[in-house]
Design a protein around this motif. Structure first.
Motif, short mmCIF file in Angstrom:
data_model
loop_
_atom_site.label_atom_id
_atom_site.label_comp_id
_atom_site.label_asym_id
_atom_site.label_seq_id
_atom_site.Cartn_x
_atom_site.Cartn_y
_atom_site.Cartn_z
N VAL A 337 -79.38 -97.87 -44.04
CA VAL A 337 -78.11 -97.19 -43.87
C VAL A 337 -78.37 -95.94 -43.04
O VAL A 337 -79.46 -95.37 -43.06
CB VAL A 337 -77.45 -96.79 -45.21
N GLY A 338 -77.36 -95.54 -42.26
CA GLY A 338 -77.53 -94.35 -41.45
C GLY A 338 -76.21 -93.77 -41.02
O GLY A 338 -75.18 -94.47 -40.97
N ALA A 339 -76.21 -92.48 -40.72
CA ALA A 339 -75.02 -91.79 -40.23
C ALA A 339 -75.45 -90.71 -39.25
O ALA A 339 -76.51 -90.08 -39.42
CB ALA A 339 -74.24 -91.16 -41.38
N SER A 340 -74.66 -90.53 -38.20
CA SER A 340 -74.96 -89.48 -37.23
C SER A 340 -73.66 -88.87 -36.74
O SER A 340 -72.62 -89.53 -36.69
CB SER A 340 -75.77 -90.02 -36.06
N LEU A 341 -73.73 -87.60 -36.36
CA LEU A 341 -72.57 -86.84 -35.89
C LEU A 341 -72.89 -86.27 -34.52
O LEU A 341 -73.86 -85.52 -34.35
CB LEU A 341 -72.23 -85.72 -36.87
N LEU A 342 -72.10 -86.66 -33.53
CA LEU A 342 -72.25 -86.16 -32.18
C LEU A 342 -71.31 -84.98 -31.97
O LEU A 342 -70.11 -85.08 -32.22
CB LEU A 342 -71.94 -87.26 -31.17
#
Length: 645
Positions: A337-342
């Motif tokens: 699982v992963g999450a990123s914010l640009l």
């Protein structure tokens, strides 16, 4: 456990001569013989691509080689592995004959140092004795839209997944297909197969694709053969502010061949064949939400399973010790699982920050026959949590920069911080660009090296790498022609190897690789283009005269494409390899001669919506061995008939 070291054979260009050759190639890097098909790929879209968490359109950082669908269809062999073989710095090796496992080495690194992904989903398997490489024979090329490749240490981007490179296979979708496509294949060695890619529905916001294929080859009268079947489904949804995608892919293979290192059809004492059945399942979902002002949130989750049932009849002793018969069933399951914010940062550029977590479980069940059965069962888990940040400031005058920093916290191992940075400068605006990059890599010990009851060692340390590269890129704005010259230097330490005295896996090796990749794509006219590349790689092991197997010092490709009519496309290519060291149990380490192979591919539109591909591999019927005792099959023919409606 990796076991790619062999005693030095008869090799040339040692010591100072090696370095002189390296300097000479660097100086002559602009020769138009040197070229790469990957640089002819279509311009990159504004999407996340291998090697970065950021969009790359604005500055071209970092550099990613792309093999697009057109280049894949020009491959005379129809194999993903041979499409990758045209990328500078990549060595594609088969362990044994045509039914054997196929692996990729980047810039001289071990095959398990190259991380493979399918739509960003990791698929390397660390439960086998090969240390975690991915077998490319599992992938049907019809399912692949493009391949993204970046070489170098990339742990700052992907954690411990890429010590020397990343290869990401992007699958096809309903949006990129011209319509429903059916394929029928036939060729030499009783080659046969077929497949279908069917867009179930397409609209402005939703699309769905299902597909599948089957391919089979019977290589000789001895019973060596290969079977592969694959099925996939892909759903996509898009709106003004959001997009989402779900992929399921299943592949299985069934191969029969002489065991690796047995000496093959020419030298094997026992004529019994190894039978290997493998399965790969991948399920992944990803989504992107535009938050406004240039900010975006990306989420992803995936699960994968790899199973391998290997029934090895053993290899009789020769110059080297033999291999006892064994029957091993290995399974590996992983969830990510992963999450990123640009985030845009005023007028300074953009930053992405995120977190990822994975949990994996490996299992081996089986026996080794030492005259009596010895069980080799183990169950072992692995987990890692990582946080990362990557920044890409706007270009300051002629200068561009990309910096990535990551902190990983693997279970049962010390936490690690990895850094990667790339800088560019426009030496001649709109014509000549220079770049320099440095990165760190690490790889956790494979589950086999840790858990195998015979040779496993729970005290193993992670393997580590550092990569330095510098290059020049020459391309006039708007031109399809491009020249690239790249110098690279890698340092690997704490490499895991088998110690026959202690009879266990140990950290002991330090390896350095150094070389130059030179590539040119030359568009002569709209219908005629020339491509090719040449790579020189010098590899040395600290305190040892041993050589790494199947790593030629010189490797190259030349190609000529001609599309005289919209209904006709031709591709003429030559693959070149210098001498390389290999080893087999009957022979020990030996120096293998280089080889040259010429291929021809002709694509013809018979009638509207119906095309035929005629692929002639090894057109000159050259005889050589890429593995000791396994002669190349020589001249082969493949035909693909495709219907689109």
């Amino acid at each position: 456990m990796t076991s790619f070291f062999v005693p030095a054979g008869a090799t040339a260009c040692r010591g100072g001569k090696r370095r002189a050759a390296l300097r000479l190639l660097t100086c002559l890097g602009a020769l138009p013989l040197l070229t790469a098909l990957s640089t002819v790929a279509s311009a990159l879209e504004t999407v996340l691509v291998t090697g970065t968490h950021l969009p790359v359109q604005d500055t071209g950082l970092p550099q990613v080689d792309v093999i697009d669908r057109v280049a894949l269809e020009r491959s005379a062999t129809g194999r993903v592995s041979d499409a990758l073989a045209i990328v500078p710095g990549l060595d594609v090796a088969r362990s044994g004959g045509d039914g054997g496992l196929i692996y990729v080495s980047a810039r001289g690194g071990e095959p398990n140092f190259t991380a493979f992904m399918i739509d960003d989903i990791p698929v390397n398997d660390p439960t086998n004795s090969r240390g975690g490489g991915f077998d490319l024979a599992l992938i049907d090329p019809d399912a692949v839209e493009r391949i993204e490749v970046q070489r170098g240490a990339l742990s700052a981007i992907y954690g411990g997944e890429g010590m020397s490179g990343i290869v990401n296979l992007r699958t096809r979708s309903a949006d990129t297909l011209p319509g429903h496509t059916l394929r029928a294949s036939a060729g030499s060695d009783a080659r046969r197969g077929g497949g279908a890619l069917l867009p179930v529905f397409r609209s402005d916001r939703f699309s769905a694709l299902v597909g599948g294929g089957y391919d089979a080859v019977d290589y000789d009268e001895l019973g060596q053969s290969f079977r592969r079947s694959q099925a996939m489904a892909k759903l996509s949804a898009n709106s003004e502010r959001a997009s989402a995608e779900v992929l399921y892919l299943h592949a299985d293979t069934d191969s029969q061949a002489f065991p690796e290192d047995s000496g093959g059809t020419r030298l094997a004492v026992s004529r019994a064949l190894e039978r290997r059945k493998t399965q790969q399942d991948v399920l992944g979902a990803s989504g992107r939400l535009e938050l406004g002002g240039g900010a975006a949130l990306r989420l992803r989750a995936s699960a994968s399973r790899h199973a391998e049932d290997d029934r090895n009849p053993g290899v009789a002793p020769g110059v080297l010790n033999g291999v006892p018969p064994n029957d091993i069933l290995a399974t590996y399951r992983r969830a990510d699982v992963g999450a990123s914010l640009l985030l845009p940062v005023a007028d300074l550029g953009q930053v992405v920050a995120g977190a990822e977590y994975y949990h994996a479980l490996g299992r081996n069940r089986g026996t080794i026959d030492f005259g009596f059965p010895v069980p080799v069962a183990f169950d072992l888990g692995q987990a890692n949590a990582g946080v990362f940040v990557e920044a890409q400031p706007r270009k300051f005058g002629r200068f561009g920069l990309n910096v990535g920093l990551r902190r990983d916290m693997p279970h049962a191992f010390a936490s690690r911080t990895s850094l990667r940075t790339i800088a560019t400068v426009d030496l001649l605006p709109e014509l000549l660009t220079g770049r320099i990059g440095w990165g760190e890599g690490y790889k956790l010990p494979s589950l086999f090296a840790l858990g195998n009851p015979l040779v496993g060692n729970r005290a193993l340390r992670p393997e580590q790498s550092e990569n330095l590269e510098a290059g020049l890129g020459l391309q006039r704005t708007g031109s399809r022609s491009r020249l690239d010259v790249t110098y690279f230097r890698n340092r690997y330490q704490d490499l895991i190897d088998f110690d026959p005295v202690l009879f266990t896996s140990v950290n002991r090796s330090r390896v350095g690789t150094e070389g130059v990749e030179t590539a040119l794509a030359l568009a002569v006219t709209e219908q005629l283009f020339f491509t090719g590349n040449l790579t020189y790689t010098d590899i040395h092991i600290a305190g040892s005269s041993e050589q790494l197997r199947r790593r030629p010092r010189w490797k190259g490709n030349l190609g000529l494409g001609c599309d005289p009519d919209p209904r006709v496309s031709t591709w003429f290519g030559t693959r070149l390899s210098g001498r390389f060291t290999d080893s087999a149990i009957p022979t020990g380490a030996i120096s293998q001669p280089g080889y040259q192979e010429v291929d021809l591919n002709v694509k013809l539109e018979l009638v509207p919506h119906a095309t035929i591909d005629l692929a002639l591999e090894n057109l000159l019927d050259q005889r050589y061995e890429r593995s000791v005792g396994f002669p190349d099959p020589g001249f082969t023919v493949r035909t693909d008939l495709r219907f689109t409606f």
